[in-house]
Design an enzyme around this catalytic site. Structure first.
Site, PDB file in Angstrom:
ATOM      1  N   LYS A 171       2.636   4.394  -7.704  1.00 46.80           N
ATOM      2  CA  LYS A 171       3.505   4.971  -6.668  1.00 46.80           C
ATOM      3  C   LYS A 171       4.158   6.265  -7.155  1.00 46.80           C
ATOM      4  O   LYS A 171       4.445   7.151  -6.358  1.00 46.80           O
ATOM      5  CB  LYS A 171       4.565   3.961  -6.237  1.00 46.80           C
ATOM      6  CG  LYS A 171       3.994   2.683  -5.620  1.00 46.80           C
ATOM      7  CD  LYS A 171       3.439   2.920  -4.235  1.00 46.80           C
ATOM      8  CE  LYS A 171       2.760   1.695  -3.660  1.00 46.80           C
ATOM      9  NZ  LYS A 171       2.110   1.918  -2.378  1.00 46.80           N
TER      10      LYS A 171
ATOM     11  N   GLU B 229      10.041   3.739   3.120  1.00 51.43           N
ATOM     12  CA  GLU B 229       9.872   2.306   3.323  1.00 51.43           C
ATOM     13  C   GLU B 229       9.370   1.735   2.004  1.00 51.43           C
ATOM     14  O   GLU B 229       8.803   2.456   1.190  1.00 51.43           O
ATOM     15  CB  GLU B 229       8.827   2.047   4.423  1.00 51.43           C
ATOM     16  CG  GLU B 229       7.360   2.034   3.942  1.00 51.43           C
ATOM     17  CD  GLU B 229       6.843   3.371   3.433  1.00 51.43           C
ATOM     18  OE1 GLU B 229       7.466   4.412   3.721  1.00 51.43           O
ATOM     19  OE2 GLU B 229       5.793   3.382   2.734  1.00 51.43           O
TER      20      GLU B 229
ATOM     21  N   SER C  31      -3.128  -1.066 -10.694  1.00 47.59           N
ATOM     22  CA  SER C  31      -2.174  -0.208  -9.979  1.00 47.59           C
ATOM     23  C   SER C  31      -0.746  -0.308 -10.506  1.00 47.59           C
ATOM     24  O   SER C  31       0.013   0.648 -10.390  1.00 47.59           O
ATOM     25  CB  SER C  31      -2.196  -0.552  -8.486  1.00 47.59           C
ATOM     26  OG  SER C  31      -1.982  -1.941  -8.299  1.00 47.59           O
TER      27      SER C  31
HETATM   28  C1  LIG Z   1       1.638  -2.353  -7.931  1.00 46.88           C
HETATM   29  C2  LIG Z   1       1.155  -2.104  -6.541  1.00 46.88           C
HETATM   30  N1  LIG Z   1      -0.175  -2.073  -6.318  1.00 46.88           N
HETATM   31  C3  LIG Z   1      -0.678  -1.872  -5.086  1.00 46.88           C
HETATM   32  C4  LIG Z   1       0.158  -1.700  -3.995  1.00 46.88           C
HETATM   33  C5  LIG Z   1      -0.471  -1.518  -2.657  1.00 46.88           C
HETATM   34  O1  LIG Z   1      -0.346  -0.225  -2.158  1.00 46.88           O
HETATM   35  P1  LIG Z   1      -1.584   0.738  -2.000  1.00 46.88           P
HETATM   36  O2  LIG Z   1      -2.683  -0.029  -1.324  1.00 46.88           O
HETATM   37  O3  LIG Z   1      -1.047   1.845  -1.163  1.00 46.88           O
HETATM   38  O4  LIG Z   1      -1.998   1.185  -3.347  1.00 46.88           O
HETATM   39  C6  LIG Z   1       1.552  -1.711  -4.176  1.00 46.88           C
HETATM   40  C7  LIG Z   1       2.466  -1.520  -3.050  1.00 46.88           C
HETATM   41  O5  LIG Z   1       3.644  -1.671  -3.106  1.00 46.88           O
HETATM   42  C8  LIG Z   1       2.064  -1.917  -5.492  1.00 46.88           C
HETATM   43  O6  LIG Z   1       3.371  -1.934  -5.744  1.00 46.88           O
END
Ligand SMILES: Cc1ncc(COP(=O)(O)O)c(C=O)c1O
Length: 412
Positions: free
Chosen positions: A89, A111, A380
């Site tokens: 993020k 959000e 992520s």
């Molecule tokens: C650690 C993490 N991975 C994935 C996501 C999913 O979001 P996105 O599909 O936009 O990567 C989030 C959303 O809050 C997150 O905090």
């Protein structure tokens, strides 16, 4: 990345369905983004900021123990958990922060679902000196209390949203309501590749830093491109981030993994493209596949991972899915806990519950691949933010005892 055909459309998906009062604000945002994209110095400034503030480039880790365990493809993990604030993020918010500075605005709103985007936005606001308000579904506030604590300590105001299912989609609606009343001084930092144009394109552009790095790193470490790249998909920003490094490589298969929750037949999941429950619709300013009933009312979603618990999905990914360029799968809550456990025990790495979805699918497929092939899992974010949910799901007795003691200390 696949090009938008007309004003923010990806095939038939996307667009900008916004109230007339926001036209001027969107024109300004479109202009600022177009200028930034056309200016190589802006990208340089962004890369340098991420290098000095957010530990970029993040490493690509060869998961040797897991690779050995599955006895197939070599597993590499792209470590977005090592970003400042613990998730991908940060890439998006710091980029948007630079744009806000250029537009001369003084207040940001956002959000948040899991709270990672909220913490990242509050962090960015503190660094750049912006006022900051975060909208968060009441249910997510309860699930992700530590992130709420940090947002507030970083100086942000957190507003719990009590409408609808009290999750991410309701937080997005509330953030739009705020924006309409304070367009002059406020920028809405959309957290994922959804919403009206230019947000999907803009967030994807900032997140493309993941794929750019991963492509160089895998060639450097493995000598060639991976056979498959896996990423979890909430709105789709980490997936779009890593996929963009390999979109033009026909030999690299791209796999998005959604929240299978209690199972695709249970009605308690958030699988838009991997399941059969979603249908085309327009909501929250854009057209995509939504989990909705026949009246167009959004249905309740479920996932153990707050960040994947969302009714819509990126219009860019919906187009890539329709073209057959990205394959979609779903991982259940139960499978996610098993993959998380295995990754912790074998590699000493704690993926976020969201990221663990990508690990599930990779683990299912790694064994069927040759040891001369590589796969990349985009991790992520880090899982320590999920300690309450993870401890609960593992039914950990010593953790329960600790919470009971704490409760007593606070007179509960
Ligand atoms: C650690 C993490 N991975 C994935 C996501 C999913 O979001 P996105 O599909 O936009 O990567 C989030 C959303 O809050 C997150 O905090």
């Amino acid at each position: 990345m696949n090009q938008t055909t007309k004003r923010g459309y990806y095939g038939e998906w996307g667009g900008a369905f916004i109230p007339e009062v926001l036209y001027e604000t969107f024109r300004e945002l479109n202009d600022a983004f177009a200028a930034a994209k056309a200016d190589p110095a802006f990208w340089q400034e962004y890369v340098s900021l991420m290098g000095t503030y957010s530990c970029r480039p993040t490493p690509l880790t060869h998961a040797q123990n897991l690779s050995r365990h599955f006895g197939g493809g070599q597993i590499f993990i792209k470590r977005e958990d090592l970003n400042h604030t613990g998730a991908h993020k940060a890439n998006n918010v710091m980029g948007q922060g630079l744009l806000v500075k250029k537009m001369g605005k003084k207040r940001v709103i956002a959000e948040t679902g899991a709270g990672q985007h909220g913490v990242a936005t509050a962090t960015m606001a503190a660094k750049f000196g912006f006022a900051c308000t975060i909208y968060m579904g009441e249910e997510d506030v309860a699930r992700q209390r530590p992130n709420v604590f940090w947002m507030e300590k970083l100086g942000a105001t957190v507003v719990p949203v009590t409408s609808g299912s009290k999750t991410l989609k309701d937080a997005i609606n509330e953030a739009f309501r705020d924006w309409v009343t304070r367009m002059d001084d406020t920028h809405y930092v959309m957290g994922t590749v959804c919403g009206p144009h230019p947000f999907p394109e803009m967030v994807a552009w900032f997140q493309s830093i993941i794929g750019k790095e991963a492509r160089v790193q895998i060639i450097d470490q493995f000598g060639r491109l991976p056979s498959r790249v896996y990423a979890c998909v909430g709105g789709g920003s980490n997936a779009m981030g890593v996929f963009q490094g390999f979109l033009d490589d026909a030999g690299v298969e791209l796999i998005g993994v959604e929240a299978g929750g209690k199972g695709l037949d249970s009605g308690r999941h958030a699988a838009r493209l991997a399941g059969r429950d979603a249908s085309a619709g327009v909501a929250q300013g854009y057209k995509t596949m939504f989990l909705q009933n026949s009246d167009g009312q959004m249905t309740d979603t479920h996932s153990v991972a707050a960040g994947l618990d969302y009714v819509g999905v990126s219009p860019i990914l919906t187009d890539l899915w329709q073209q057959g360029r990205v394959r979609f799968a779903a991982a259940t809550d139960r499978e996610v806990m098993a993959a998380l456990d295995m990754t912790m025990k074998n590699e000493g790495i704690i993926p976020a519950l969201e990221s663990s979805h990508a690990f599930v699918q990779a683990f299912k497929e790694a064994g069927e691949m040759g040891s001369d092939e590589a796969i990349i899992i985009n991790m992520s974010g880090r899982g320590d933010k999920d300690i309450f949910t993870i401890a609960h799901a593992f039914d950990d007795p010593s953790w329960k005892e600790f919470i009971r003691k704490k409760g007593k200390e606070y007179g509960a």
